[in-house]
Design a protein around this motif. Structure first.
Motif, mmCIF file in Angstrom:
data_model
loop_
_atom_site.group_PDB
_atom_site.id
_atom_site.type_symbol
_atom_site.label_atom_id
_atom_site.label_comp_id
_atom_site.label_asym_id
_atom_site.label_seq_id
_atom_site.Cartn_x
_atom_site.Cartn_y
_atom_site.Cartn_z
ATOM 1 N N TYR A 19 -78.959 42.982 -18.697
ATOM 2 C CA TYR A 19 -79.903 43.621 -19.619
ATOM 3 C C TYR A 19 -79.508 45.078 -19.844
ATOM 4 O O TYR A 19 -79.467 45.547 -20.972
ATOM 5 N N VAL A 50 -87.315 48.298 -25.018
ATOM 6 C CA VAL A 50 -87.212 47.337 -26.115
ATOM 7 C C VAL A 50 -86.355 47.914 -27.240
ATOM 8 O O VAL A 50 -85.496 47.217 -27.798
ATOM 9 N N ASP A 51 -86.570 49.177 -27.542
ATOM 10 C CA ASP A 51 -85.813 49.831 -28.617
ATOM 11 C C ASP A 51 -84.322 49.910 -28.298
ATOM 12 O O ASP A 51 -83.480 49.663 -29.159
ATOM 13 N N ARG A 52 -84.004 50.234 -27.050
ATOM 14 C CA ARG A 52 -82.594 50.427 -26.676
ATOM 15 C C ARG A 52 -81.866 49.134 -26.316
ATOM 16 O O ARG A 52 -80.681 48.993 -26.594
ATOM 17 N N TYR A 53 -82.592 48.192 -25.653
ATOM 18 C CA TYR A 53 -81.899 47.037 -25.077
ATOM 19 C C TYR A 53 -82.422 45.681 -25.552
ATOM 20 O O TYR A 53 -81.890 44.648 -25.154
ATOM 21 N N GLY A 54 -83.462 45.681 -26.349
ATOM 22 C CA GLY A 54 -84.021 44.422 -26.829
ATOM 23 C C GLY A 54 -85.155 43.941 -25.946
ATOM 24 O O GLY A 54 -85.595 44.622 -25.023
ATOM 25 N N ARG A 55 -85.616 42.758 -26.245
ATOM 26 C CA ARG A 55 -86.740 42.172 -25.513
ATOM 27 C C ARG A 55 -86.374 42.019 -24.030
ATOM 28 O O ARG A 55 -85.349 41.428 -23.698
ATOM 29 N N PRO A 56 -87.239 42.523 -23.143
ATOM 30 C CA PRO A 56 -86.910 42.453 -21.713
ATOM 31 C C PRO A 56 -87.009 41.037 -21.163
ATOM 32 O O PRO A 56 -87.909 40.289 -21.523
#
Length: 154
Positions: A19, A50-56
């Protein structure tokens, strides 16, 4: 500086390498979540993830749930929540008699030690007889309900 709250529960709460691959950025995310002293700060940290890496993934969601629980526990005066074997130990509560009575009614077998501000509760299980102790999200939900019941009681 908010009071430190130690939470040790059997659940998979971490930031996976896939992630956030960079170790420095992963540690920064851990620090940000651990330092979030309000629900708004937790929300901001989640929005940034969420903004940097997507849905956790689920382990990150569990870590966020721990951060939220830590803030609720702090508001209730709790300094430590530890699941050990068949019990959950909660330290730091200064409960009036009405709250002690409510907890003992809601959670039979509860032991309250006012001198050490400790409450020992039977850890819930999947069944009354022959069940296994709750872990993960189920245990988190139970502990969250416990904290909420201690705050509204009285």
């Amino acid at each position: 500086e908010p009071a430190e709250v130690r939470i040790e529960l059997p659940l998979d709460a971490h930031i996976p390498h896939d992630y956030i691959p960079d170790e420095r950025l992963r540690l920064e995310a851990y620090r940000r979540l651990a330092g979030a002293a309000t629900a708004a700060e937790v929300d901001e940290a989640v929005a940034e993830l969420v903004d940097r890496y997507g849905r956790p993934p689920q382990p990150v969601t569990a870590l966020v749930d721990v951060a939220r629980l830590r803030n609720r526990a702090r508001a209730a005066g709790i300094t430590e929540m530890v699941a050990a074997g068949t019990v959950v130990r909660v330290v730091g509560w200064e409960l009036p008699e009405s709250r002690v009575m409510r907890l003992q009614r809601l959670y039979p077998g509860t032991i309250v030690k006012p001198a050490t501000r400790t409450v020992i509760l039977k850890r819930p299980s999947t069944a009354r007889v022959g069940g296994t102790p709750l872990v993960g999200a189920d245990l988190m939900a139970w502990v969250g309900e416990l904290v909420d019941n201690s705050v509204v009681a009285g």
